[in-house]
Scaffold this motif. Sequence first.
Motif, PDB file in Angstrom:
ATOM      1  N   MET A   1      -8.089   9.963  -3.245  1.00  0.00           N
ATOM      2  CA  MET A   1      -7.914   8.514  -3.419  1.00  0.00           C
ATOM      3  C   MET A   1      -8.322   7.720  -2.190  1.00  0.00           C
ATOM      4  N   ARG A   2      -8.359   8.351  -1.015  1.00  0.00           N
ATOM      5  CA  ARG A   2      -8.799   7.709   0.237  1.00  0.00           C
ATOM      6  C   ARG A   2      -8.036   6.405   0.516  1.00  0.00           C
ATOM      7  N   MET A   3      -6.741   6.489   0.436  1.00  0.00           N
ATOM      8  CA  MET A   3      -5.911   5.308   0.692  1.00  0.00           C
ATOM      9  C   MET A   3      -5.582   5.138   2.168  1.00  0.00           C
ATOM     10  N   GLY A   4      -5.903   6.138   2.963  1.00  0.00           N
ATOM     11  CA  GLY A   4      -5.608   6.023   4.389  1.00  0.00           C
ATOM     12  C   GLY A   4      -4.129   6.115   4.700  1.00  0.00           C
ATOM     13  N   LYS A   5      -3.373   6.773   3.820  1.00  0.00           N
ATOM     14  CA  LYS A   5      -1.932   6.891   4.005  1.00  0.00           C
ATOM     15  C   LYS A   5      -1.547   8.348   4.208  1.00  0.00           C
ATOM     16  N   HIS A   6      -0.609   8.563   5.156  1.00  0.00           N
ATOM     17  CA  HIS A   6      -0.038   9.891   5.361  1.00  0.00           C
ATOM     18  C   HIS A   6       1.282   9.969   4.610  1.00  0.00           C
ATOM     19  N   LEU A   7       1.628  11.172   4.177  1.00  0.00           N
ATOM     20  CA  LEU A   7       2.815  11.344   3.344  1.00  0.00           C
ATOM     21  C   LEU A   7       3.571  12.580   3.807  1.00  0.00           C
ATOM     22  N   ALA A   8       4.845  12.400   4.123  1.00  0.00           N
ATOM     23  CA  ALA A   8       5.735  13.528   4.440  1.00  0.00           C
ATOM     24  C   ALA A   8       6.665  13.739   3.252  1.00  0.00           C
ATOM     25  N   MET A   9       6.852  15.009   2.862  1.00  0.00           N
ATOM     26  CA  MET A   9       7.646  15.278   1.659  1.00  0.00           C
ATOM     27  C   MET A   9       8.491  16.531   1.822  1.00  0.00           C
ATOM     28  N   PHE A  10       9.606  16.505   1.121  1.00  0.00           N
ATOM     29  CA  PHE A  10      10.397  17.717   0.882  1.00  0.00           C
ATOM     30  C   PHE A  10      10.472  17.867  -0.624  1.00  0.00           C
ATOM     31  N   CYS A  11      10.042  19.017  -1.148  1.00  0.00           N
ATOM     32  CA  CYS A  11      10.001  19.244  -2.584  1.00  0.00           C
ATOM     33  C   CYS A  11      10.773  20.524  -2.900  1.00  0.00           C
ATOM     34  N   GLY A  12      11.663  20.441  -3.872  1.00  0.00           N
ATOM     35  CA  GLY A  12      12.470  21.607  -4.201  1.00  0.00           C
ATOM     36  C   GLY A  12      12.693  21.757  -5.690  1.00  0.00           C
ATOM     37  N   VAL A  13      13.002  22.999  -6.085  1.00  0.00           N
ATOM     38  CA  VAL A  13      13.365  23.307  -7.472  1.00  0.00           C
ATOM     39  C   VAL A  13      14.647  24.129  -7.444  1.00  0.00           C
ATOM     40  N   VAL A  14      15.668  23.674  -8.152  1.00  0.00           N
ATOM     41  CA  VAL A  14      16.942  24.379  -8.246  1.00  0.00           C
ATOM     42  C   VAL A  14      16.980  25.121  -9.571  1.00  0.00           C
ATOM     43  N   ASP A  15      17.108  26.447  -9.480  1.00  0.00           N
ATOM     44  CA  ASP A  15      17.271  27.283 -10.673  1.00  0.00           C
ATOM     45  C   ASP A  15      18.763  27.502 -10.843  1.00  0.00           C
ATOM     46  N   MET A  16      19.379  26.770 -11.775  1.00  0.00           N
ATOM     47  CA  MET A  16      20.838  26.815 -11.915  1.00  0.00           C
ATOM     48  C   MET A  16      21.312  28.072 -12.628  1.00  0.00           C
TER      49      MET A  16
ATOM     50  N   ALA B   1       0.835  -1.206   0.000  1.00  0.00           N
ATOM     51  CA  ALA B   1       0.000   0.000   0.000  1.00  0.00           C
ATOM     52  C   ALA B   1       0.867   1.252   0.000  1.00  0.00           C
ATOM     53  N   SER B   2       1.915   1.255   0.824  1.00  0.00           N
ATOM     54  CA  SER B   2       2.812   2.407   0.862  1.00  0.00           C
ATOM     55  C   SER B   2       3.580   2.542  -0.442  1.00  0.00           C
ATOM     56  N   ALA B   3       4.023   1.397  -0.992  1.00  0.00           N
ATOM     57  CA  ALA B   3       4.757   1.428  -2.262  1.00  0.00           C
ATOM     58  C   ALA B   3       3.873   1.953  -3.381  1.00  0.00           C
ATOM     59  N   PHE B   4       2.575   1.654  -3.322  1.00  0.00           N
ATOM     60  CA  PHE B   4       1.668   2.116  -4.365  1.00  0.00           C
ATOM     61  C   PHE B   4       1.604   3.644  -4.396  1.00  0.00           C
ATOM     62  N   VAL B   5       1.704   4.276  -3.236  1.00  0.00           N
ATOM     63  CA  VAL B   5       1.683   5.744  -3.203  1.00  0.00           C
ATOM     64  C   VAL B   5       2.898   6.308  -3.919  1.00  0.00           C
ATOM     65  N   THR B   6       4.039   5.620  -3.820  1.00  0.00           N
ATOM     66  CA  THR B   6       5.228   6.102  -4.531  1.00  0.00           C
ATOM     67  C   THR B   6       5.037   6.017  -6.038  1.00  0.00           C
ATOM     68  N   VAL B   7       4.299   5.009  -6.505  1.00  0.00           N
ATOM     69  CA  VAL B   7       3.970   4.925  -7.939  1.00  0.00           C
ATOM     70  C   VAL B   7       3.096   6.111  -8.330  1.00  0.00           C
ATOM     71  N   PHE B   8       2.167   6.445  -7.467  1.00  0.00           N
ATOM     72  CA  PHE B   8       1.304   7.614  -7.697  1.00  0.00           C
ATOM     73  C   PHE B   8       2.134   8.893  -7.785  1.00  0.00           C
TER      74      PHE B   8
ATOM     75  N   ILE C   1      -0.607  17.358  -4.804  1.00  0.00           N
ATOM     76  CA  ILE C   1      -0.430  15.960  -4.392  1.00  0.00           C
ATOM     77  C   ILE C   1      -1.309  15.634  -3.193  1.00  0.00           C
ATOM     78  N   ASN C   2      -1.368  16.564  -2.251  1.00  0.00           N
ATOM     79  CA  ASN C   2      -2.193  16.347  -1.059  1.00  0.00           C
ATOM     80  C   ASN C   2      -3.661  16.197  -1.427  1.00  0.00           C
ATOM     81  N   SER C   3      -4.125  17.054  -2.336  1.00  0.00           N
ATOM     82  CA  SER C   3      -5.533  17.005  -2.747  1.00  0.00           C
ATOM     83  C   SER C   3      -5.849  15.666  -3.426  1.00  0.00           C
ATOM     84  N   GLU C   4      -4.964  15.212  -4.308  1.00  0.00           N
ATOM     85  CA  GLU C   4      -5.208  13.948  -5.002  1.00  0.00           C
ATOM     86  C   GLU C   4      -5.129  12.765  -4.052  1.00  0.00           C
TER      87      GLU C   4
END
Length: 322
Positions: free
Chosen positions: A283-298, A239-246, A276-279
């Motif tokens: 999906m109602r998978m009952g999973k919590h997700l912690a994330m760090f998201c970044g964009v590097v402008d080189m 179930a957790s691995a499926f969220v990574t596919v998402f 991502i949070n809204s989607e």
Amino acid sequence: CYLRIVYCPWSYCVISLRTKMAPAPEQGRILVIEQSEPLRQRLVSQLTLKGHIVDSSASLEDGMPSLRDGKHDILLCDLDLILGSQSGLLASMRDELPETPLITLSSRQDMELAVAAMKEGAVDHLFVDPLIPAVLDHSILRAMERGHLLRQNRQYRQQLEEANAELERSLELLQEDQEAGRRVQFRLLPQSPFEVRDCVVTHRIFPSLYLSGDFVDYFKIGENKLGFYLADVSGHGAASAFVTVFLKAVTNRLQRHYEKKTQVNFVSPARVLADINSELITMRMGKHLAMFCGVVDMENNRLTYSVAAHYPPPLLRNAEGV
């Protein structure tokens, strides 16, 4: 006996064995081997009155083939016949018919012989001079209970062996599925090392199980930007691995839209996390997700990032320190 096997894909197997103890029967089929005709007739008569089915024989040669057919619950045998024949009856019964109790009989008041017979496997010894009906009935009842328990234990062993064999097969299938899922999940991970202009990105993941909710990804956004994220899905397994596919599907979609300039003109990490949070909620998978998201402008040497409960917080290291 009620046997229930619950197979939970991607998780674990549970075996529940609930037994309903059946009472030992009070009547059975008994074989009497006694060389004394009067005593043999008395035994047959007494046991028949109690409702037992009784077969009788005057010798081991005539009686043992019938016993080995497995139709009898108890054997009553003249101890003198056993000792005189030197046929190894006690040893052979212990090996061939372990669930058929043996009660030895003797008209001699010789306690040493009785003890020796019981040491070799006889469940009881009766002195038949005189033959006391109550003692005979009690001995037969105890032997019936013993034989019943032995047969019941054998059945339970067979059921447990079958359940264990089924469990092993289920675990093998589960392991094969987990291995296949692991290979698929690792193929979703980005190339390492990955170079965009002067930036080199590498990663290493050490999952605790075959399938994990830990995931990283990084990708080019246009010619001068690098997007990346670290994700930690609650729990482990499929179930957790499926969220990574998402997550991989979301980032691929983001890249396509940016390249086509259809819906995305600039990438905001906070907006990406919000989408991502809204989607994920939808999906109602009952999973919590912690994330760090970044964009590097080189081109402008700038990092824009957003954190969604992902700890520890990021550290920026440059020539002046951390």
